[in-house]
Design a protein around this motif. Structure first.
Motif, mmCIF file in Angstrom:
data_model
loop_
_atom_site.group_PDB
_atom_site.id
_atom_site.type_symbol
_atom_site.label_atom_id
_atom_site.label_comp_id
_atom_site.label_asym_id
_atom_site.label_seq_id
_atom_site.Cartn_x
_atom_site.Cartn_y
_atom_site.Cartn_z
ATOM 1 N N ASN A 214 0.823 -1.205 0.000
ATOM 2 C CA ASN A 214 0.000 0.000 0.000
ATOM 3 C C ASN A 214 0.859 1.258 0.000
ATOM 4 O O ASN A 214 0.587 2.209 -0.728
ATOM 5 N N LEU A 215 1.912 1.225 0.827
ATOM 6 C CA LEU A 215 2.761 2.414 0.948
ATOM 7 C C LEU A 215 3.464 2.718 -0.370
ATOM 8 O O LEU A 215 3.395 3.850 -0.879
ATOM 9 N N VAL A 216 4.123 1.697 -0.934
ATOM 10 C CA VAL A 216 4.842 1.904 -2.192
ATOM 11 C C VAL A 216 3.873 2.321 -3.291
ATOM 12 O O VAL A 216 4.138 3.243 -4.075
ATOM 13 N N GLY A 217 2.695 1.651 -3.324
ATOM 14 C CA GLY A 217 1.707 1.981 -4.340
ATOM 15 C C GLY A 217 1.200 3.398 -4.204
ATOM 16 O O GLY A 217 1.039 4.108 -5.208
ATOM 17 N N LEU A 218 0.969 3.846 -2.962
ATOM 18 C CA LEU A 218 0.464 5.208 -2.765
ATOM 19 C C LEU A 218 1.509 6.238 -3.172
ATOM 20 O O LEU A 218 1.174 7.265 -3.775
ATOM 21 N N VAL A 219 2.784 5.964 -2.833
ATOM 22 C CA VAL A 219 3.848 6.895 -3.227
ATOM 23 C C VAL A 219 3.928 6.983 -4.749
ATOM 24 O O VAL A 219 3.975 8.080 -5.333
ATOM 25 N N LEU A 220 3.882 5.827 -5.405
ATOM 26 C CA LEU A 220 3.943 5.811 -6.868
ATOM 27 C C LEU A 220 2.733 6.522 -7.465
ATOM 28 O O LEU A 220 2.867 7.288 -8.428
ATOM 29 N N LEU A 221 1.549 6.264 -6.877
ATOM 30 C CA LEU A 221 0.331 6.884 -7.415
ATOM 31 C C LEU A 221 0.388 8.401 -7.243
ATOM 32 O O LEU A 221 0.038 9.149 -8.160
ATOM 33 N N GLY A 222 0.842 8.831 -6.071
ATOM 34 C CA GLY A 222 0.961 10.265 -5.860
ATOM 35 C C GLY A 222 1.924 10.903 -6.838
ATOM 36 O O GLY A 222 1.637 11.966 -7.418
ATOM 37 N N HIS A 223 3.040 10.226 -7.054
ATOM 38 C CA HIS A 223 4.021 10.743 -8.006
ATOM 39 C C HIS A 223 3.431 10.803 -9.408
ATOM 40 O O HIS A 223 3.632 11.769 -10.151
ATOM 41 N N THR B 180 4.037 7.796 -21.871
ATOM 42 C CA THR B 180 3.820 6.371 -21.573
ATOM 43 C C THR B 180 4.287 6.004 -20.183
ATOM 44 O O THR B 180 3.674 5.160 -19.519
ATOM 45 N N ASP B 181 5.374 6.644 -19.713
ATOM 46 C CA ASP B 181 5.885 6.227 -18.398
ATOM 47 C C ASP B 181 4.921 6.596 -17.288
ATOM 48 O O ASP B 181 4.764 5.834 -16.319
ATOM 49 N N ILE B 182 4.224 7.732 -17.435
ATOM 50 C CA ILE B 182 3.240 8.090 -16.409
ATOM 51 C C ILE B 182 2.084 7.100 -16.413
ATOM 52 O O ILE B 182 1.613 6.666 -15.358
#
Lengths: 112, 144
Positions: free
Chosen positions: B9-18, B55-57
């Motif tokens: 969840n933490l890694v996913g949230l950081v990635l999603l926020g970014h 594409t990377d986003i």
């Protein structure tokens, strides 16, 4: 005839209503959390009209697959009375409103 | 399971926020509909917003959502078997392993605990003997 055999099956293998309710509540929780999440993603990606709803359906199917793999260990009939209705299709449209909410919100935020 | 789901969840949230921040920056750098541009072009030539995002986003967003959904599913409470026999068997095995403090706190433990943890039968003869001794003692006191 099918009804009678169903009743006999239930009499032989009784079902715990508490477990059924617990499982339905768990599925509902997962659905409502992931629906908002898919809304965030759909808004960020800038999906519009039908692609957005198709994205939601695909995402719900993915979540069902994850539940199937991690929570039911590949045996959904042990945890759901009707696996097709309760696992694969359960609560899909219950999360649609929160999906649309976050979808429009993030669409407006990101591409303002 | 809890640690894994929290990590996901933490890694996913950081990635999603970014990813969301990147998408916002990208759209603010290259606005789709400039206010100065005349609205004369046909709808067919309108650039669809999906293709305009790098594409990377897009990949980062999709990866993060997959990560968070996996974390949510892993972090959810485990399902319970609905068939009575399997459910009761699982409860028995769990109680044998640990004295299930959590189940008792949640109030969803073994429904047969009353039957299984009742005191043994009362020793009726012993009780009667005790009572007779008590009566005899009272008689002795009264005789004195």
């Amino acid at each position: 005839m099918a009804g009678i055999s169903d009743e006999r099956e239930l009499a032989i293998h009784p079902i715990v209503m508490e477990s059924v309710q617990h499982n339905a509540k768990t599925i509902s929780n997962i659905r409502s959390l992931t629906a908002s999440l898919f809304g965030v993603v759909a808004g960020t990606l800038g999906l519009e009209s039908y692609p957005g709803f198709i994205f939601y359906l695909v995402g719900s199917l993915t979540v069902s697959l994850l539940i199937y793999l991690f929570r039911t260990q590949g045996k959904p009939s042990a945890y759901f009375h009707r696996p097709l209705a309760e696992l694969w299709g359960g609560e899909v449209f219950g999360g649609l409103m929160s999906f649309v909410l976050t979808w429009t919100l993030f669409y407006g935020l990101v591409r303002a | 399971m809890g640690f894994t789901s929290n990590l996901f969840n933490l890694v996913g949230l950081v990635l999603l926020g970014h990813a969301v921040y990147s998408a916002h920056e990208h759209s603010s750098q290259n606005p789709l509909h400039l206010p100065s541009s005349p609205p004369s072009f046909s709808p067919l030539t309108t650039p669809t917003s999906t293709t305009s995002l790098p594409t990377d986003i897009v990949l980062e967003t999709l990866f993060s959502v997959l990560l968070i959904s996996t974390g949510i599913v892993l972090g959810s409470s485990s399902l319970r078997p609905i068939q009575w026999s399997k459910w009761a068997g699982q409860l028995e095995r769990e109680e044998r392993v640990k004295k299930s403090v959590k189940e008792i706190r949640e109030g969803t433990g073994n429904p047969y605990r009353i039957l299984e943890e009742r005191p043994g039968f009362v020793d009726v003869r012993g009780k009667r003997k005790e009572f007779m001794e008590w009566v005899r003692k009272g008689d002795d006191l009264a005789a004195k």
